[in-house]
Each structure stands twice: as structure tokens, then as C-alpha cells.
Motif scaffolding. Structure first.
Motif, PDB file in Angstrom:
ATOM      1  N   LEU A  93      51.693  42.912  32.597  1.00 24.29           N
ATOM      2  CA  LEU A  93      51.250  41.567  32.196  1.00 24.29           C
ATOM      3  C   LEU A  93      49.827  41.670  31.659  1.00 24.29           C
ATOM      4  O   LEU A  93      48.871  41.846  32.422  1.00 24.29           O
ATOM      5  CB  LEU A  93      51.261  40.630  33.401  1.00 24.29           C
ATOM      6  CG  LEU A  93      52.620  40.375  34.048  1.00 24.29           C
ATOM      7  CD1 LEU A  93      52.453  39.578  35.328  1.00 24.29           C
ATOM      8  CD2 LEU A  93      53.537  39.638  33.069  1.00 24.29           C
ATOM      9  N   ALA A  94      49.686  41.583  30.361  1.00 28.76           N
ATOM     10  CA  ALA A  94      48.348  41.736  29.780  1.00 28.76           C
ATOM     11  C   ALA A  94      48.051  40.617  28.785  1.00 28.76           C
ATOM     12  O   ALA A  94      47.339  40.807  27.806  1.00 28.76           O
ATOM     13  CB  ALA A  94      48.224  43.104  29.116  1.00 28.76           C
ATOM     14  N   MET A  97      43.484  35.869  29.642  1.00 28.94           N
ATOM     15  CA  MET A  97      42.237  35.778  28.873  1.00 28.94           C
ATOM     16  C   MET A  97      41.093  36.518  29.578  1.00 28.94           C
ATOM     17  O   MET A  97      40.056  36.772  28.979  1.00 28.94           O
ATOM     18  CB  MET A  97      41.834  34.311  28.702  1.00 28.94           C
ATOM     19  CG  MET A  97      42.889  33.460  28.022  1.00 28.94           C
ATOM     20  SD  MET A  97      42.826  33.631  26.250  1.00 28.94           S
ATOM     21  CE  MET A  97      41.437  32.569  25.884  1.00 28.94           C
ATOM     22  N   GLY A  98      41.268  36.789  30.868  1.00 28.39           N
ATOM     23  CA  GLY A  98      40.219  37.492  31.612  1.00 28.39           C
ATOM     24  C   GLY A  98      38.874  36.797  31.534  1.00 28.39           C
ATOM     25  O   GLY A  98      37.836  37.453  31.424  1.00 28.39           O
ATOM     26  N   MET A 144      53.217  42.846  27.882  1.00 30.46           N
ATOM     27  CA  MET A 144      53.139  41.468  27.390  1.00 30.46           C
ATOM     28  C   MET A 144      51.700  41.141  26.990  1.00 30.46           C
ATOM     29  O   MET A 144      50.775  41.294  27.773  1.00 30.46           O
ATOM     30  CB  MET A 144      53.608  40.478  28.454  1.00 30.46           C
ATOM     31  CG  MET A 144      53.597  39.043  27.935  1.00 30.46           C
ATOM     32  SD  MET A 144      54.510  37.893  28.969  1.00 30.46           S
ATOM     33  CE  MET A 144      53.230  37.375  30.098  1.00 30.46           C
ATOM     34  N   GLN A 175      53.758  36.605  24.457  1.00 29.29           N
ATOM     35  CA  GLN A 175      54.178  35.463  25.270  1.00 29.29           C
ATOM     36  C   GLN A 175      53.963  34.168  24.489  1.00 29.29           C
ATOM     37  O   GLN A 175      53.385  34.182  23.399  1.00 29.29           O
ATOM     38  CB  GLN A 175      53.406  35.434  26.572  1.00 29.29           C
ATOM     39  CG  GLN A 175      51.927  35.151  26.433  1.00 29.29           C
ATOM     40  CD  GLN A 175      51.252  34.981  27.795  1.00 29.29           C
ATOM     41  OE1 GLN A 175      50.656  35.896  28.321  1.00 29.29           O
ATOM     42  NE2 GLN A 175      51.363  33.786  28.346  1.00 29.29           N
ATOM     43  N   ASN A 200      50.441  30.677  28.024  1.00 24.65           N
ATOM     44  CA  ASN A 200      51.020  29.702  28.962  1.00 24.65           C
ATOM     45  C   ASN A 200      51.269  30.266  30.365  1.00 24.65           C
ATOM     46  O   ASN A 200      52.190  29.846  31.055  1.00 24.65           O
ATOM     47  CB  ASN A 200      52.317  29.110  28.385  1.00 24.65           C
ATOM     48  CG  ASN A 200      53.463  30.111  28.399  1.00 24.65           C
ATOM     49  OD1 ASN A 200      53.226  31.323  28.504  1.00 24.65           O
ATOM     50  ND2 ASN A 200      54.686  29.641  28.297  1.00 24.65           N
ATOM     51  N   GLY A 201      50.470  31.234  30.767  1.00 25.91           N
ATOM     52  CA  GLY A 201      50.593  31.772  32.119  1.00 25.91           C
ATOM     53  C   GLY A 201      51.530  32.968  32.152  1.00 25.91           C
ATOM     54  O   GLY A 201      52.206  33.274  31.171  1.00 25.91           O
ATOM     55  N   ASN A 202      51.555  33.645  33.313  1.00 27.10           N
ATOM     56  CA  ASN A 202      52.355  34.876  33.377  1.00 27.10           C
ATOM     57  C   ASN A 202      53.810  34.627  33.788  1.00 27.10           C
ATOM     58  O   ASN A 202      54.611  35.548  33.785  1.00 27.10           O
ATOM     59  CB  ASN A 202      51.681  35.915  34.289  1.00 27.10           C
ATOM     60  CG  ASN A 202      51.364  35.347  35.659  1.00 27.10           C
ATOM     61  OD1 ASN A 202      52.039  34.445  36.126  1.00 27.10           O
ATOM     62  ND2 ASN A 202      50.337  35.867  36.309  1.00 27.10           N
ATOM     63  N   VAL A 231      47.541  43.507  34.967  1.00 28.01           N
ATOM     64  CA  VAL A 231      46.691  44.485  34.282  1.00 28.01           C
ATOM     65  C   VAL A 231      45.494  44.889  35.132  1.00 28.01           C
ATOM     66  O   VAL A 231      44.963  45.986  34.996  1.00 28.01           O
ATOM     67  CB  VAL A 231      46.219  43.931  32.910  1.00 28.01           C
ATOM     68  CG1 VAL A 231      45.197  42.804  33.070  1.00 28.01           C
ATOM     69  CG2 VAL A 231      45.657  45.013  32.034  1.00 28.01           C
ATOM     70  N   ASP A 232      45.085  43.996  36.048  1.00 25.54           N
ATOM     71  CA  ASP A 232      43.752  44.229  36.621  1.00 25.54           C
ATOM     72  C   ASP A 232      43.694  44.983  37.933  1.00 25.54           C
ATOM     73  O   ASP A 232      42.626  45.194  38.470  1.00 25.54           O
ATOM     74  CB  ASP A 232      43.007  42.891  36.735  1.00 25.54           C
ATOM     75  CG  ASP A 232      43.878  41.790  37.275  1.00 25.54           C
ATOM     76  OD1 ASP A 232      44.752  42.080  38.098  1.00 25.54           O
ATOM     77  OD2 ASP A 232      43.672  40.639  36.859  1.00 25.54           O
ATOM     78  N   LEU A 308      50.827  40.610  43.114  1.00 29.78           N
ATOM     79  CA  LEU A 308      51.359  40.600  41.740  1.00 29.78           C
ATOM     80  C   LEU A 308      51.902  41.964  41.328  1.00 29.78           C
ATOM     81  O   LEU A 308      51.562  42.484  40.264  1.00 29.78           O
ATOM     82  CB  LEU A 308      50.314  40.099  40.738  1.00 29.78           C
ATOM     83  CG  LEU A 308      50.803  39.084  39.692  1.00 29.78           C
ATOM     84  CD1 LEU A 308      49.740  38.650  38.717  1.00 29.78           C
ATOM     85  CD2 LEU A 308      52.070  39.475  38.984  1.00 29.78           C
ATOM     86  N   LYS A 383      38.715  41.145  38.765  1.00 33.38           N
ATOM     87  CA  LYS A 383      38.743  39.751  38.308  1.00 33.38           C
ATOM     88  C   LYS A 383      37.360  39.321  37.828  1.00 33.38           C
ATOM     89  O   LYS A 383      37.225  38.618  36.835  1.00 33.38           O
ATOM     90  CB  LYS A 383      39.149  38.816  39.469  1.00 33.38           C
ATOM     91  CG  LYS A 383      40.525  39.073  40.040  1.00 33.38           C
ATOM     92  CD  LYS A 383      41.625  38.490  39.181  1.00 33.38           C
ATOM     93  CE  LYS A 383      42.978  38.681  39.839  1.00 33.38           C
ATOM     94  NZ  LYS A 383      44.076  38.557  38.872  1.00 33.38           N
TER      95      LYS A 383
END
Ligand code: UTP
Length: 405
Positions: A93-94, A97-98, A144, A175, A200-202, A231-232, A308, A383
Motif C-alpha cells: 500500500l503506497a 500522502m505521508g 498500489m 487507487q 480515497n484511503g487504503n 509502506v511505512d 496493517l 509516520k
């Protein structure tokens, strides 16, 4: 409905405010964007906090470290067999917006190294390679991204030659986007001919795989299970054979990696059953009573937080793909253009974005195995810039795990 009808229906006429200034081509683009967006997400603003109904919460037993250790070889073998048979794929899941990290680039492009370059994407590929080496099998990786970071992400992988991962085993997809609005529910314009949107979210990952045709590739490759991961978290094990074996042998349709809570107040969603189906109680929904419920050993029952990293059964996800997930309203800073056409970059949150979350997918599944992992080995999310869940704390954990920074 066409664009004009849509803005009327949803009371969003301001989106056509600069229509007269646009060229025919720009106008057509704006109309097409409006027609492609789902404005019904705005209905979420009308709901009140109390409308979020939770059913009856009961415990869901986790497979704990002691059992995992005792059954290690059996579980690992089952997982490796599935991987070798090509039944397991991975989904990164990437698309986020971080914003908390505050870098303009996708989060995965962040260099977490100190004396050398070590990018977050590179850490994840290295982790996946551990399993490739162990199983002697390349695993399909699906990445993604969003409209906003697709180009930079794919260019980066190209430039870095996928950190050694073969091209034919990496697939990128995009996405969906959702409109972003002000505190009164009026959708912003980002440019005179462009609606302000954000990923629109994961939670929409599976539907996006379907819509982009990537699911066909999954099925053609014979993949039955997808390991979804964020991703994080730079230390997490990806396609961990022991985790996969445990989920398969326990006959569950979802596996969820969990960590024991640091303390009862830790801000993490915990696994449970809700009306008999797997579910997650978010930290802000956890009552004092729930936090302090003990089991027969005197240990906290609702004590396993999700990180996650999930294993999903493809067939089940296909069955439930059309069940709509709720949208969560998130207050954020959203750049926009005002009535005069001036660009505004707000210093404080000025409106809302709408996101579907993976955690809501858990409740749609038939069964789920919470699988305990050691926080010090597997949970190092990046994060923030500093402090909790930051670059600093992730570096500490990477060092502890023997990664040279
Ligand atoms: P977060 O909830 O941490 O969001 O995402 P974020 O956008 O990355 O960061 P902030 O909140 O703006 O600081 C958890 C995971 O879900 C992915 C992220 O890339 C991360 O792997 N994600 C999030 C998506 O893929 N799409 C989204 O729309 C949102």
C-alpha cells in the motif's frame, strides 16, 4: 448524470465557477473529472458520531508467541509449500500522502540510511527477498499508488532497477481518488479547471485491483492469498511463511499480524469479534471496561493491536468486493483556490478528506487469525519526523535487527 446535473444534485455549483475562463479542452477535462468522482462520500458529513454502530464485542483469541514457537516447523512448512506453489502474492500500500512525514516525495523514497543510502522501498524489497531466498520462489508484488504519486514511484523503481527485484514480478496500479471539501461540505477547486481530490484511503485496494485489471493477473498467476502491507513499517516480515502457514492451517480466511499492546492506553486498534465476526475496535472506541477485561489467566483480553499486515483470501475478497465500506471523514490541510482564483496553502486544517480503511474489511471476512509478532522485530512504522513512530525510532529498530544504516 452529466457534470452540470451532478453539481446541482450535490449543491456543488462552485466547481463550475471559472467555467467561462476555461478553454474547450479544459472544460471537457473538468466535466470528465466531475463525472468520474463519487460525490456521495459527502453524505458522511451528515452522519453524527453516535451513528457509528458497533455490535456486541467479544474476545477473539490470538495465536500467541508460545504456540507459534512450539509449532514453528509445521507452520513454516505449510507457508513455504503455499509460496512454492505460487499461491501467495504481496500487495504494497503506497498510495498515501505521508503528510505527517512532510516529504514531497512518496514515503517509500525516503532515505532512512545514515552512512549509506537505504530507502524505505529498498528495506521492504530486502525483507521480501529473504522469503524469496528461503523458498527459492519469486513472489508477485503488486504496488498500489495514487494518481499523485504513480509517476514518481514507478520512475524511482525504474531508476533503482527495482532494488534487484525482477520486472516481471512487480505490477503497479492506481487507487481511486475522492473529492476534498471545506468545513461546510463545499468541495474545493485545486485549479480553475480541476477539482481538489485526494487518495480515497487504503480500504479500496481490492476494488482498485479489480477495476485496473490487475486482479486478472493475480488469478492467471494462480495466486490465492494476498499479503497486504503498509509502506511505512520498515522491519515487517512480508509473506512470512510461518504467518501464512498458521492462517492456512487454522482454516481462516484472513490473517492479521498483531503486537501485544505496550500499555492499555496505547493508540492502536485491537482485534475482537463483533456480533460473532472478526472486527477491530479503534483506540478511540475502546471503553475503560473493554481495556480492563481479563481472561482466565488474568491477562487483558483485548490486548492485540493490528499493524496493517494482513493475509487475505482472494476468493473471499472477490465475493464481497461489492459490499461498500464506510467512508471515514478526516480533517486535513487542503490547498485550494479561492473565489478570486488565488491559491491558498492553509497553515491549519481547513476541511475534510474521505477515506475507506482496510480495518473495515476485516469485519466483512468470515474468520480471522490474529497472529502475534514481536514488536521489536516487526513494528517500526515511519509516520512522523521525530518522536513516536518516527524516522528515529525506526532507525533504532533497524539497527537492533542488524541492518547497517
Ligand atoms: P496512513 O494512514 O499512515 O496515511 O497510511 P499516509 O497518507 O501514508 O500518511 P499521513 O496520515 O498523511 O501522514 C497507512 C498505509 O496506507 C497507505 C499508505 O501509503 C500507508 O502504507 N495508504 C493510505 C494508501 O495506500 N492509500 C491511501 O489513500 C491512504
Amino acid at each position: 448524470m452529466n457534470a452540470k446535473e451532478i453539481v446541482k444534485e450535490y449543491g456543488q455549483e462552485q466547481l463550475l465557477r471559472f467555467e467561462d475562463r476555461l478553454s474547450a479542452e479544459e472544460k471537457a477535462k473538468l466535466y470528465a473529472q466531475i463525472e468520474s468522482l463519487d460525490f456521495s462520500v459527502l453524505d458522511e458529513l451528515k452522519k453524527k458520531a453516535g451513528d457509528l454502530h458497533k455490535g456486541e464485542i467479544t474476545p477473539l483469541k490470538a495465536m500467541e508467541l508460545s504456540e507459534i514457537k512450539a509449532r514453528h516447523d509445521e507452520l513454516e512448512k505449510a507457508g513455504l509449500d503455499a509460496i512454492k506453489a505460487g499461491k501467495v502474492g504481496a500487495v504494497l500500500l503506497a498510495g498515501g500522502m505521508g503528510t505527517r512525514l512532510g516529504s514531497d516525495n512518496p514515503k517509500g523514497m525516503y532515505n532512512i540510511g545514515i552512512t549509506r543510502e537505504l530507502y524505505i522501498f529498498e528495506c521492504l524489497i530486502n525483507n521480501l527477498m529473504d522469503v524469496v531466498k528461503k523458498s527459492g520462489t519469486y513472489i508477485h508484488l503488486f504496488v498500489m499508488t495514487s494518481d499523485l504519486n504513480y509517476e514518481s514511484t514507478t520512475n524511482f523503481f525504474k531508476e533503482k532497477k527495482n532494488f534487484g527485484y525482477p520486472d516481471e514480478y512487480i505490477t503497479f496500479f492506481k487507487q481511486e481518488m475522492a473529492p476534498a471539501c471545506d468545513h461546510d461540505g463545499k468541495v474545493f477547486l485545486e485549479e480553475p479547471g480541476k477539482v481538489a481530490v485526494s487518495p480515497n484511503g487504503n480500504g479500496g485496494w481490492f476494488l482498485s485491483m479489480m477495476k485496473t485489471g490487475v486482479l486478472k493477473k493475480v488469478k492467471d498467476a494462480g495466486i490465492e492469498w494476498l499479503n497486504l502491507f503498509a509502506v511505512d513499517n520498515v522491519c515487517q516480515r512480508i509473506c512470512d511463511p510461518v504467518f501464512i502457514g498458521a492462517t492456512l492451517l487454522e482454516g481462516r480466511t484472513i490473517g492479521a499480524k498483531v503486537v501485544r499492546k505496550n500499555d492499555p492506553d496505547e493508540r492502536v486498534g485491537v482485534m475482537c469479534l463483533e456480533d460473532g465476526r472478526p472486527s477491530i475496535v479503534e483506540y478511540y472506541e475502546q471503553t475503560e471496561q473493554l481495556r480492563n477485561t481479563l481472561d482466565e489467566r488474568g491477562e487483558r483480553v483485548y490486548n492485540f493491536g493490528v499493524i496493517l499486515n494482513y493475509l487475505f483470501n482472494v476468493a473471499e475478497q472477490e465475493e464481497i468486493a461489492n459490499t461498500s465500506l464506510p467512508y471515514h471523514v478526516v480533517e486535513k490541510k487542503i490547498p485550494y483556490i479561492d473565489e478570486k482564483g488565488n491559491t491558498v496553502k492553509p497553515e491549519a486544517p481547513n476541511g475534510f478528506k474521505f477515506e475507506q480503511l482496510v480495518l473495515d474489511m476485516i469485519h466483512l471476512g468470515k474468520s480471522c487469525l490474529p497472529f502475534e509478532v514481536v514488536r521489536e522485530y516487526e513494528f517500526a512504522p515511519v509516520k512522523n519526523k521525530e518522536g513516536v513512530d518516527s524516522v528515529e525510532s525506526a532507525r533504532e529498530l533497524l539497527k537492533k535487527n542488524g541492518v547497517v544504516l
